[in-house]
Each structure stands twice: as structure tokens, then as C-alpha cells.
Design a protein around this motif. Sequence first.
Motif, PDB file in Angstrom:
ATOM      1  N   VAL A  76       0.859  -1.188   0.000  1.00 58.24           N
ATOM      2  CA  VAL A  76       0.000   0.000   0.000  1.00 58.24           C
ATOM      3  C   VAL A  76       0.893   1.235   0.000  1.00 58.24           C
ATOM      4  N   GLU A 103      -6.286   1.128  -7.064  1.00 56.43           N
ATOM      5  CA  GLU A 103      -7.446   1.230  -6.187  1.00 56.43           C
ATOM      6  C   GLU A 103      -7.054   1.929  -4.892  1.00 56.43           C
ATOM      7  N   ASP A 152      -7.505   2.002  -0.986  1.00 58.99           N
ATOM      8  CA  ASP A 152      -7.877   1.119   0.112  1.00 58.99           C
ATOM      9  C   ASP A 152      -8.131   1.986   1.338  1.00 58.99           C
ATOM     10  N   ARG A 190      -3.257   0.940  -3.849  1.00 61.07           N
ATOM     11  CA  ARG A 190      -2.643  -0.353  -4.119  1.00 61.07           C
ATOM     12  C   ARG A 190      -3.049  -0.806  -5.510  1.00 61.07           C
TER      13      ARG A 190
END
Length: 70
Positions: free
Chosen positions: A19, A52, A54, A61
Motif C-alpha cells: 500500500v 485502487e 484502500d 494499491r
Amino acid sequence: MDRLERFYKIDQLLNARKVVSFAVFKSELGMSPASVKRDIQYMRTRFNAPIEYDREANGYRCGTPGTGPR
């Protein structure tokens, strides 16, 4: 750093980490928040990049690739 180099750096950061926080993007790329958002959105729409957000991890991520050209 030109636009293509920024796209490459964003891709490298996403592939190197699970991430990536927004602050890391800003510091690594040396860009304003609006420019980071614009580049991520451009990569999503034009390159069909599976980037995307998160919410639980508070960062971006790589997701599962969608259909269509990349």
C-alpha cells in the motif's frame, strides 16, 4: 520530471509496496496533491491501470486488472 517518468515512478511505487500512502506519492514525486490525483486518474482511465484506493489501509494499491487494453 516529465509526465511519462511520473507514471513510471507511480507504477514502481505501487509494485514495490503493498500500500502506498498519498504522502509517499507526494514526497517521492515532488508534486502537489492535485497533480498526484490527476496522474493517478489519468493512469486509470487512459492506461486501464488497476489502481485502487484502500480506505482501511489509507493508501493506494494495485487491484485486479480489468478487461480491455492496457
